[in-house]
Design a protein around this motif. Sequence first.
Motif, PDB file in Angstrom:
ATOM      1  N   LEU A  76       0.814  -1.203   0.000  1.00  0.00           N
ATOM      2  CA  LEU A  76       0.000   0.000   0.000  1.00  0.00           C
ATOM      3  C   LEU A  76       0.857   1.267   0.000  1.00  0.00           C
ATOM      4  CD1 LEU A  76      -2.931   0.433  -0.221  1.00  0.00           C
ATOM      5  CD2 LEU A  76      -3.139   0.415   2.258  1.00  0.00           C
ATOM      6  N   GLU A  77       1.981   1.175   0.687  1.00  0.00           N
ATOM      7  CA  GLU A  77       2.920   2.304   0.709  1.00  0.00           C
ATOM      8  C   GLU A  77       3.370   2.692  -0.698  1.00  0.00           C
ATOM      9  OE1 GLU A  77       6.204   0.844   3.046  1.00  0.00           O
ATOM     10  OE2 GLU A  77       6.533   2.881   3.829  1.00  0.00           O
ATOM     11  N   VAL A  78       3.675   1.693  -1.491  1.00  0.00           N
ATOM     12  CA  VAL A  78       4.096   1.932  -2.876  1.00  0.00           C
ATOM     13  C   VAL A  78       2.918   2.483  -3.684  1.00  0.00           C
ATOM     14  CG1 VAL A  78       4.851   0.784  -5.012  1.00  0.00           C
ATOM     15  CG2 VAL A  78       5.989   0.270  -2.840  1.00  0.00           C
ATOM     16  N   ALA A  79       1.739   1.940  -3.460  1.00  0.00           N
ATOM     17  CA  ALA A  79       0.554   2.436  -4.173  1.00  0.00           C
ATOM     18  C   ALA A  79       0.323   3.910  -3.865  1.00  0.00           C
ATOM     19  CB  ALA A  79      -0.676   1.613  -3.782  1.00  0.00           C
ATOM     20  N   ARG A  80       0.479   4.291  -2.602  1.00  0.00           N
ATOM     21  CA  ARG A  80       0.266   5.691  -2.215  1.00  0.00           C
ATOM     22  C   ARG A  80       1.272   6.601  -2.899  1.00  0.00           C
ATOM     23  NH1 ARG A  80      -0.298   3.818   3.315  1.00  0.00           N
ATOM     24  NH2 ARG A  80      -2.512   3.427   3.670  1.00  0.00           N
ATOM     25  N   GLU A  81       2.510   6.149  -2.962  1.00  0.00           N
ATOM     26  CA  GLU A  81       3.563   6.953  -3.584  1.00  0.00           C
ATOM     27  C   GLU A  81       3.353   7.048  -5.101  1.00  0.00           C
ATOM     28  OE1 GLU A  81       5.480   8.733  -1.911  1.00  0.00           O
ATOM     29  OE2 GLU A  81       7.238   9.195  -3.159  1.00  0.00           O
ATOM     30  N   LEU A  82       2.948   5.944  -5.712  1.00  0.00           N
ATOM     31  CA  LEU A  82       2.636   5.973  -7.149  1.00  0.00           C
ATOM     32  C   LEU A  82       1.499   6.959  -7.401  1.00  0.00           C
ATOM     33  CD1 LEU A  82       2.693   2.109  -7.869  1.00  0.00           C
ATOM     34  CD2 LEU A  82       4.207   3.767  -8.982  1.00  0.00           C
ATOM     35  N   SER A  83       0.492   6.903  -6.570  1.00  0.00           N
ATOM     36  CA  SER A  83      -0.672   7.773  -6.720  1.00  0.00           C
ATOM     37  C   SER A  83      -0.297   9.242  -6.555  1.00  0.00           C
ATOM     38  CB  SER A  83      -1.717   7.368  -5.675  1.00  0.00           C
ATOM     39  OG  SER A  83      -2.727   8.329  -5.583  1.00  0.00           O
ATOM     40  N   PRO A  90      -4.095   7.741 -15.736  1.00  0.00           N
ATOM     41  CA  PRO A  90      -3.883   6.871 -14.583  1.00  0.00           C
ATOM     42  C   PRO A  90      -2.934   5.722 -14.920  1.00  0.00           C
ATOM     43  CG  PRO A  90      -6.245   7.193 -14.983  1.00  0.00           C
ATOM     44  CD  PRO A  90      -5.519   7.870 -16.095  1.00  0.00           C
ATOM     45  N   LEU A  91      -2.138   5.330 -13.950  1.00  0.00           N
ATOM     46  CA  LEU A  91      -1.246   4.184 -14.106  1.00  0.00           C
ATOM     47  C   LEU A  91      -2.071   2.909 -13.926  1.00  0.00           C
ATOM     48  CD1 LEU A  91       1.796   3.221 -14.272  1.00  0.00           C
ATOM     49  CD2 LEU A  91       1.717   3.140 -11.779  1.00  0.00           C
ATOM     50  N   SER A  92      -2.031   2.034 -14.919  1.00  0.00           N
ATOM     51  CA  SER A  92      -2.717   0.746 -14.780  1.00  0.00           C
ATOM     52  C   SER A  92      -1.945  -0.116 -13.803  1.00  0.00           C
ATOM     53  CB  SER A  92      -2.779   0.018 -16.131  1.00  0.00           C
ATOM     54  OG  SER A  92      -3.568   0.740 -17.025  1.00  0.00           O
ATOM     55  N   CYS A  93      -2.645  -0.637 -12.801  1.00  0.00           N
ATOM     56  CA  CYS A  93      -1.961  -1.442 -11.784  1.00  0.00           C
ATOM     57  C   CYS A  93      -2.504  -2.858 -11.756  1.00  0.00           C
ATOM     58  CB  CYS A  93      -2.146  -0.824 -10.409  1.00  0.00           C
ATOM     59  SG  CYS A  93      -1.237   0.718 -10.222  1.00  0.00           S
ATOM     60  N   LEU A  94      -1.594  -3.800 -11.727  1.00  0.00           N
ATOM     61  CA  LEU A  94      -1.960  -5.192 -11.518  1.00  0.00           C
ATOM     62  C   LEU A  94      -1.408  -5.597 -10.159  1.00  0.00           C
ATOM     63  CD1 LEU A  94      -1.216  -4.803 -14.778  1.00  0.00           C
ATOM     64  CD2 LEU A  94      -2.121  -7.120 -14.790  1.00  0.00           C
ATOM     65  N   ILE A  95      -2.246  -6.219  -9.377  1.00  0.00           N
ATOM     66  CA  ILE A  95      -1.845  -6.625  -8.041  1.00  0.00           C
ATOM     67  C   ILE A  95      -1.191  -7.999  -8.127  1.00  0.00           C
ATOM     68  CG2 ILE A  95      -2.697  -7.231  -5.742  1.00  0.00           C
ATOM     69  CD1 ILE A  95      -4.973  -5.135  -6.300  1.00  0.00           C
ATOM     70  N   GLU A  96      -0.015  -8.107  -7.520  1.00  0.00           N
ATOM     71  CA  GLU A  96       0.689  -9.384  -7.558  1.00  0.00           C
ATOM     72  C   GLU A  96       0.202 -10.281  -6.437  1.00  0.00           C
ATOM     73  OE1 GLU A  96       4.968  -9.196  -7.566  1.00  0.00           O
ATOM     74  OE2 GLU A  96       5.155 -11.388  -7.581  1.00  0.00           O
ATOM     75  N   LEU A  97      -0.184 -11.493  -6.803  1.00  0.00           N
ATOM     76  CA  LEU A  97      -0.596 -12.487  -5.816  1.00  0.00           C
ATOM     77  C   LEU A  97       0.530 -13.490  -5.602  1.00  0.00           C
ATOM     78  CD1 LEU A  97      -4.285 -13.579  -6.538  1.00  0.00           C
ATOM     79  CD2 LEU A  97      -3.416 -12.056  -4.757  1.00  0.00           C
ATOM     80  N   ASN A  98       0.730 -13.861  -4.373  1.00  0.00           N
ATOM     81  CA  ASN A  98       1.706 -14.882  -4.015  1.00  0.00           C
ATOM     82  C   ASN A  98       0.909 -16.108  -3.585  1.00  0.00           C
ATOM     83  OD1 ASN A  98       3.634 -16.497  -2.742  1.00  0.00           O
ATOM     84  ND2 ASN A  98       4.826 -14.737  -2.063  1.00  0.00           N
ATOM     85  N   LEU A  99       0.613 -16.968  -4.550  1.00  0.00           N
ATOM     86  CA  LEU A  99      -0.315 -18.073  -4.296  1.00  0.00           C
ATOM     87  C   LEU A  99       0.389 -19.289  -3.723  1.00  0.00           C
ATOM     88  CD1 LEU A  99      -2.398 -17.718  -7.566  1.00  0.00           C
ATOM     89  CD2 LEU A  99      -3.171 -17.136  -5.265  1.00  0.00           C
ATOM     90  N   GLY A 100       1.719 -19.326  -3.883  1.00  0.00           N
ATOM     91  CA  GLY A 100       2.465 -20.467  -3.361  1.00  0.00           C
ATOM     92  C   GLY A 100       2.951 -20.231  -1.937  1.00  0.00           C
ATOM     93  N   GLY A 101       2.643 -19.058  -1.371  1.00  0.00           N
ATOM     94  CA  GLY A 101       3.091 -18.747  -0.020  1.00  0.00           C
ATOM     95  C   GLY A 101       4.603 -18.715   0.111  1.00  0.00           C
ATOM     96  N   GLU A 102       5.296 -18.332  -0.958  1.00  0.00           N
ATOM     97  CA  GLU A 102       6.763 -18.314  -0.937  1.00  0.00           C
ATOM     98  C   GLU A 102       7.271 -17.007  -0.350  1.00  0.00           C
ATOM     99  OE1 GLU A 102       8.395 -20.289  -4.857  1.00  0.00           O
ATOM    100  OE2 GLU A 102       6.679 -19.010  -5.276  1.00  0.00           O
ATOM    101  N   SER A 103       8.064 -17.107   0.709  1.00  0.00           N
ATOM    102  CA  SER A 103       8.533 -15.880   1.359  1.00  0.00           C
ATOM    103  C   SER A 103       9.584 -15.158   0.520  1.00  0.00           C
ATOM    104  CB  SER A 103       9.092 -16.203   2.741  1.00  0.00           C
ATOM    105  OG  SER A 103      10.104 -17.163   2.607  1.00  0.00           O
ATOM    106  N   SER A 104      10.224 -15.880  -0.406  1.00  0.00           N
ATOM    107  CA  SER A 104      11.254 -15.254  -1.238  1.00  0.00           C
ATOM    108  C   SER A 104      10.647 -14.391  -2.341  1.00  0.00           C
ATOM    109  CB  SER A 104      12.091 -16.351  -1.892  1.00  0.00           C
ATOM    110  OG  SER A 104      11.260 -17.165  -2.706  1.00  0.00           O
TER     111      SER A 104
END
Length: 193
Positions: A76-83, A90-104
């Motif tokens: 959200l911090e990055v989203a606020r700064e982009l905004s 407007p900047l088109s934004c795609l939200i990244e999902l981490n579906l494998g639960g990988e911490s890396s």
Amino acid sequence: MELIAVSKLQPASAIREAHQAGQRHFGENYAQELRDKASELADLEGLCWHAIGPLQLNKVKYVVRAAAAFHALDRLEVARELSRRRQGPPLSCLIELNLGGESSKGGIAAAQLPAFIEAVRALPNLEVVGLMTLPPLGEDPRPYFRAIATEAKRWSLPQLSIGTTADFESAIEEGATAVRVGTALFGERVRSP
Ligand SMILES: *Cc1c(COP(=O)(O)O)cnc(C)c1O
């Protein structure tokens, strides 16, 4: 279906060549490299830059100037700064999902998605258009592609940025609206970041 040619760590001359052949959408991971290439290639008609890598707050300024879309939104911090910094369309934004639960890896868990979408939608100068993921290496990507396609439908997000050199065929079969292909187009990346 949009082919995003992932040109990270490839020379600007390779992008010129691809542009000559009709390619318009290019993906870059590193914000300064994006900035440098966008200015070096400013003479090319109709280039459309996609920032596809993790983004630090202090590099947001390069992305808002050069990119039409950001595919790795997960803070959200990055989203606020982009905004705050975005001017023009407007900047088109795609939200990244981490579906494998990988911490890396970057990305948020599916359970966080509704609140995250709502928070980003409240910000001016950004448009939440879709979801992106990189499935865990060495696993069958299809269950991940199916899961993200389900999430995109559930939240009425039209764009699905899935599939790389390794798995773009299955990504397309599972409903990709954009694939991000680097190595298959440009060959191995030689420079290190
Ligand atoms: C590097 C990269 C790609 C392209 O990968 P290839 O294996 O070269 O096709 C796609 N998406 C992201 C997020 C990347 O970092």
